[in-house]
Design an enzyme around this catalytic site. Sequence first.
Site, PDB file in Angstrom:
ATOM      1  N   ASP A   1       0.867  -1.146   0.008  1.00 52.76           N
ATOM      2  CA  ASP A   1      -0.121   0.066  -0.060  1.00 52.76           C
ATOM      3  C   ASP A   1       0.775   1.232  -0.148  1.00 52.76           C
ATOM      4  O   ASP A   1       1.377   1.667   0.921  1.00 52.76           O
ATOM      5  CB  ASP A   1      -0.739   0.118   1.236  1.00 52.76           C
ATOM      6  CG  ASP A   1      -1.880   1.305   1.272  1.00 52.76           C
ATOM      7  OD1 ASP A   1      -1.548   2.147   0.538  1.00 52.76           O
ATOM      8  OD2 ASP A   1      -2.657   1.239   2.540  1.00 52.76           O
TER       9      ASP A   1
ATOM     10  N   LYS B   1      -4.123  11.636  -3.521  1.00 54.81           N
ATOM     11  CA  LYS B   1      -3.040  12.110  -2.499  1.00 54.81           C
ATOM     12  C   LYS B   1      -2.002  12.400  -2.752  1.00 54.81           C
ATOM     13  O   LYS B   1      -0.958  12.878  -1.887  1.00 54.81           O
ATOM     14  CB  LYS B   1      -3.055  10.586  -1.630  1.00 54.81           C
ATOM     15  CG  LYS B   1      -4.202  10.126  -0.945  1.00 54.81           C
ATOM     16  CD  LYS B   1      -3.895   9.011  -0.203  1.00 54.81           C
ATOM     17  CE  LYS B   1      -5.281   8.216   0.538  1.00 54.81           C
ATOM     18  NZ  LYS B   1      -5.826   9.226   1.344  1.00 54.81           N
TER      19      LYS B   1
ATOM     20  N   CYS C   1      -9.580   5.070   8.822  1.00 54.83           N
ATOM     21  CA  CYS C   1      -9.758   3.733   8.057  1.00 54.83           C
ATOM     22  C   CYS C   1      -8.835   2.516   8.662  1.00 54.83           C
ATOM     23  O   CYS C   1      -8.276   2.029   7.887  1.00 54.83           O
ATOM     24  CB  CYS C   1      -9.972   3.930   6.535  1.00 54.83           C
ATOM     25  SG  CYS C   1     -11.417   4.810   6.038  1.00 54.83           S
TER      26      CYS C   1
END
Length: 442
Positions: free
Chosen positions: A209, A235, A397
Amino acid sequence: MSTATTSLDVSAIRADFPILSQTVHGRPLVYLDSGATSQKPQVVLDAEIDFLTRANSAVHRGAHTLAGEATELFEDARATVSGFLGAQPEQLVWTSGATFALNLVAYSIGNATSGRFALAPGDELVVTESEHHANLIPWQQLAARTGAVLRHIPVRDDGTIDLDAAASVIGERTRVVAFPHVSNVLGIVNPVAELVLLARGVGALTVLDACQSTPQLPFDFDALGVDLAAFSGHKMLGPYGVGGLLGRSDVLEALPPFLTGGSMVTTVTLDDAGFLPAPQKFEAGTQPVSQAIGLAAAARYLDSLGMDAVQAHESALGRRLMAGLREIDGVRLLGDASTGSATGGAASPTGGAGSATGGGSVERVGIASFDVDGVHAHDVGQFLDDRGVAVRVGHHCAKPLHARFGLTASVRASTSVFTTDDDLDVFFDAISGVRSFFGVGA
């Protein structure tokens, strides 16, 4: 208080971001929520508008002039973004973002009925305790569908991944090891090289990730050594609705497709279909064309700043965030190496030099999450917003990581290339007044 001096001309950079000129509740905007979504420089906005007003057309489908130009711009964007991230164009699959990319991998593995990716009951999928839900829930679901076992690597009190535990968790039944390059809660740069070495030792697939690393660190997919990496455009100064999956060519070729339909096929009959090679076999349907072109503009913008300078800027801001918050009474930092069991050594941006088991400090970017004693995170966020400061509140999250630190929510401040020392001064001053405003503490 010390300043975060870097080689970036932050004043000039700020002029490139139109949104930063506005006020919020009568105060200048201090945007410290880039970890959730970054602001966009004018060149990114212009790139999308220029495409939509000059060359808008479906790609890979038409023979007319606009279609040809759109296709050329789209594939040029693929080459630009992949090159910026240290990969080849054929190694970049366009997606709507990292969440889609990670689900693509999990579902593609689940679609494998034979070969290297086919799972059997009892096979193991390994994640870490610090995952964003997007790199956790797809693996939970894959385990449930296939009978595989989901295991996790814990984090220490200082937020670093426990590599000793990782060596015991990753074993002969491990088929996938998925982990974040940078924690979206703690800002810690994780030891990629060490985790890749453990995974390779048992023949497991590595899935990274990279959402928080691609905007803040020099990112070299090939040098990192992972098999797959997911990132999001919004992002890294780019548009919404676009991101990508980077993959080693042999891995992408071996993975079966996830979504099927138009644009990813060679031949189709009423009974069967043949698929294009990667990356096109994963790009069914209409693609995020204008968004990809905008993301390419973002990559060129970041490249023009110099990612070494960006990293220095973000690291300096990260250190100042940690130091400033430590000085405020009643503030508890998550994964604070100064008060936790800090046994980690500085990890390099590519996860090579220095691991979480050596001596020294922990490498971080400009992200810090914290709890204000006696005041709920959402109340802190509203208090800051009234003073023009935008932060993220909630569990970001990452509920399991918050549970690890005994919290249900925290406040997160995250920086970007346009963040200044003055921004942090305003932020620190506001945080210093939270507890007295709510009548908490002495």
